[in-house]
Design an enzyme around this catalytic site. Structure first.
Site, short mmCIF file in Angstrom:
data_model
loop_
_atom_site.label_atom_id
_atom_site.label_comp_id
_atom_site.label_asym_id
_atom_site.label_seq_id
_atom_site.Cartn_x
_atom_site.Cartn_y
_atom_site.Cartn_z
N GLY A 188 0.83 -1.21 0.00
CA GLY A 188 0.00 0.00 0.00
C GLY A 188 0.86 1.25 0.00
O GLY A 188 2.01 1.22 -0.45
N PRO A 190 3.09 4.57 1.43
CA PRO A 190 4.04 4.80 2.53
C PRO A 190 3.36 5.34 3.78
O PRO A 190 3.72 4.95 4.90
CB PRO A 190 5.00 5.84 1.93
CG PRO A 190 4.95 5.59 0.45
CD PRO A 190 3.54 5.18 0.17
N VAL A 192 0.40 4.71 5.02
CA VAL A 192 -0.21 3.63 5.79
C VAL A 192 0.86 2.63 6.23
O VAL A 192 0.75 2.00 7.28
CB VAL A 192 -1.34 2.94 5.00
CG1 VAL A 192 -1.96 1.82 5.82
CG2 VAL A 192 -2.41 3.96 4.62
N GLY A 193 1.92 2.50 5.43
CA GLY A 193 3.03 1.63 5.82
C GLY A 193 3.60 2.00 7.18
O GLY A 193 3.93 1.13 7.99
N GLU A 210 5.50 -3.32 1.09
CA GLU A 210 5.63 -3.04 -0.35
C GLU A 210 4.91 -1.72 -0.60
O GLU A 210 3.68 -1.69 -0.65
CB GLU A 210 5.04 -4.17 -1.16
CG GLU A 210 5.74 -5.52 -0.95
CD GLU A 210 6.93 -5.72 -1.89
OE1 GLU A 210 6.90 -5.20 -3.00
OE2 GLU A 210 7.90 -6.41 -1.48
N CYS A 244 2.17 0.29 -8.99
CA CYS A 244 3.19 0.84 -8.11
C CYS A 244 4.55 0.97 -8.80
O CYS A 244 5.37 1.77 -8.37
CB CYS A 244 3.34 -0.01 -6.86
SG CYS A 244 3.58 -1.76 -7.20
#
Lengths: 468, 431
Positions: A188, A190, A192-193, A210, A244
């Site tokens: 998803g 960055p 939310v990462g 990722e 992505c």
């Protein structure tokens, strides 16, 4: 009231029972996945068409076949990957057994995105199952039709004591993340990462993230504009830009830009016809929200090609922007749509500086007839992956790891990298209960002589110090 | 005149002789095929190009190991030199710039690392920073490209949470209570020697030391005199005067450990001397799971023995708790050792000895679950501190072939592409 507690409990108990450990069980799960794809192809194609207007071609190539290949590879290699990996020993350790044992972590959480909703759920799932884990899959609620198939049809093909699908939006996902998992695999943004990793930190849960970024595409003066235009356009507008690893923006000289523009127009017309909106090969934007965001980006710089949009269809035309400033929104966020800005640079050095001033991207592209130029960009930049003279083909090579670096992510997967990602590599040494007189050399009280002997034994390359 | 007769005869005779039956023969044939391909690559490419205009230029696909950039290493106090230098070796070998934060608790070593070590390295690429928890917290607000932390799980969580803000990857070498299962079927003296050596090494301040013993009451009865014998042989009648026994690092840890001496019952040792931060090599028995000595990582020269009724009970006991950094099993029976290995999980495992697995450079050293994530030592260090970048260098030509993948898509194009994709380790010249 915790909606996930029962499911998690069930999965943990199944894992503790040892159910997922035998190769036969794992192979049966992988075969189940395979049957799921084969028996529901049409259903999946329809779902992908509803969610993203994916053509049968795109669904086949980028969702179904790619997942099937991953399953086949895992089935073929499962036993080899599972084997204890013996490690080098020296003469002193001939009697010992030293090896790395691959063990499942336990309960794995996979959070999947909406842009390749089948592939990006199944590919990590293959790795997690092959590695012997129990899995909780949280597909994206945004790609609703595919979410439905994954929630209602997929579990029937797997052992449901060891696999479950949970549904929900950001709030439910936040609740889910409060629980302890043994591994979290997230695809998803960055933004939310960071949230996922922070939640994982509370339980010391390892993660693979990722993520994404703006993937630069440097186009050297020394190239054939039409070839470059074909390749860049194909990869930029695939899935309507919602990839992505798609080239996000071009960096080239003004002279190159002048040659590229007509070539890009030619490619776009050849690919999608005079009226791209009626081409069956062009996708649509996933949601109203993203459509509005992208429509806003159309006013950055100047539209050189395309620029049309249709809200009722969530359609954005394959677009190329020029005269774009670095400060404009289109150069400040990952585009994730069928819009390709071109930024001008005066030299290769300037292009490399431009790239290095920014966050490390997931992918980096360089087009040049000169191998030197390609290798120089490779050597002086960093990115998750890199492809010279083409788009994101590097991710179809099963023997290459797929993952990001810096803001574009951490960890990697695909092929054996998936199996290794979802396994704990346990260092094992099995020694002998005898030979105590030899082992006694290491015990106190210590003498200089004992020390010399021990140090000599330790210096042996790949020393496994039988004397210690 | 039959042009094939002789050849056919020759082949049949060879087959009848049994020549092609052994695996070695067949393998040699396959290896010959392999050498043929390798030694004649260009020749074959040219031939195929002439015949079929095949995509002859194979792509170049490789993984490039790149340094991450700026690496932060936070080192602990128990092996203050080793646990600073070992990660440093990996980070430097991988081409990173490094900031080292040694432990402020091992003050003398900290001084040497801060004042002497930098003189030996290029100081534009390496620096040492000093400080306690507060300074470290401040340091962690900055963005690093990799963080390598050795320390407690509690602080590990803080480090990972700080790393999450910048999406910085981490290796966390943490700890836990390392179980040591001792089977009835073993020689008590051998086991006692090995367990005692590894437990009391560095006065127990070792992340991979056996933390507690699990055994039957019968085994315990045999182990106790053997442990006493080992301790006396190693450290003499008065261990406090042995040059081979360490001291507790700090007053705070000394007090913590002295408190643990009142758990269960002291079977061996139990003496302590505050002025010397000395704790005698101690064995505790009759310990409850709920007592402090069984609830925290001991990290001192105290060895509790817990009784279990069977191997199953021992395995359950272990699996009820956090995954440890190391797990030990002593038994003359290979079956028993392998069963414990198969039914538990831990960072590393050693059968019939203490933490020797971490001296094998070809084995990765790291934890799992609460004992950590990631690993290092040897090549694993280099790989830990490197980004593995997937690289594919393709050709700017052959556009007619590449064009098969472009829209507008037809069913025929799709079939060709799918066939190309199915090729094992497909580098899909057609895609």
């Amino acid at each position: 009231m915790d909606p996930f507690a029962d499911t998690l409990q069930r999965l943990r108990e199944a894992f503790s029972s040892g159910r997922t450990r035998p190769a036969e069980f794992r192979a049966a799960q992988l075969k189940g996945l395979s049957r799921f794809l084969q028996e529901n192809k049409q259903l999946l194609q329809e779902a992908l068409a509803q969610d993203l207007h994916k053509s049968a071609f795109e669904s086949e190539v980028s969702e179904i076949s790619i997942s099937q290949n991953e399953i086949n590879s895992a089935l073929r290699n499962l036993r080899a990957w599972m084997k204890d990996e013996k490690v080098p020993k020296n003469l002193a350790t001939q009697l010992d057994s030293a090896f790395i044992r691959k063990e499942p972590f336990g309960l794995v959480l996979i959070i999947a995105p909406w842009n390749y909703p089948l592939n990006l759920s199944l590919e990590p799932l293959v790795g997690a199952l092959a590695a012997g884990n129990c899995v909780l899959l949280k597909p994206s609620e945004i790609s609703k039709s595919t979410e439905k198939v994954l929630a209602e049809v997929l579990p029937r093909y797997l052992d449901q004591s060891c696999f479950a699908v949970v549904l929900g939006g950001p709030q439910e996902t936040g609740q889910l993340l409060e629980h302890k998992f043994d591994y979290i695999f997230f695809t998803g943004s960055p933004r939310v990462g960071k949230i996922v990793m922070a939640a994982a930190a509370k339980h010391l849960t390892p993660v693979t993230l990722e993520l994404g970024g703006k993937n630069p595409c440097y186009v050297d003066d020394n190239c054939d504009p039409q070839t470059v235009a074909n390749r860049v356009a194909f990869f930029r507008y695939f899935n309507s830009g919602q990839t992505c690893v798609a080239p996000d923006y071009i960096l080239c000289s003004p002279e190159m830009q002048a040659r590229l523009l007509p070539a890009l127009q030619s490619a776009i017309t050849r690919f999608y016809g005079e009226d791209p909106q009626s081409s069956p090969d062009l996708g649509r934007i996933i949601s109203e929200k993203n459509f509005q965001r992208l429509r806003g980006l159309l006013s950055c710089g100047r539209v050189a090609i395309g620029g049309q949009s249709d809200e009722s269809d969530r359609y954005i035309a394959p677009t190329v922007l020029v005269d774009v400033q670095e400060t404009e929104p289109v150069m400040r966020e990952e585009i994730f749509g069928p819009i390709l800005p071109i930024m001008n640079v005066g030299s290769l050095d300037e292009a490399i500086d431009f790239i290095n001033r920014r966050e490390k991207p997931l992918a980096l592209y360089t087009f040049s007839n000169s191998n030197q130029v390609v290798k120089r960009v490779l050597a002086q930049t960093s990115s998750g992956g890199f492809c010279g003279n083409d788009g994101f083909m590097h991710m179809t090579v099963a023997s290459l790891p797929f993952g990001g670096v810096g803001a574009s992510g951490m960890g990697s997967y695909h092929g054996k990298f998936s199996f290794d990602t979802f396994s704990h590599h346990r260092a094992c040494l099995l020694r002998r209960p005898g030979l105590e007189k030899v082992y006694a050399l290491r015990y106190p009280p210590h003498t200089p002589r004992n020390l010399s002997v021990l140090l000599m034994a330790m210096e042996t390359r790949s020393c496994s110090c039988a004397l210690l």
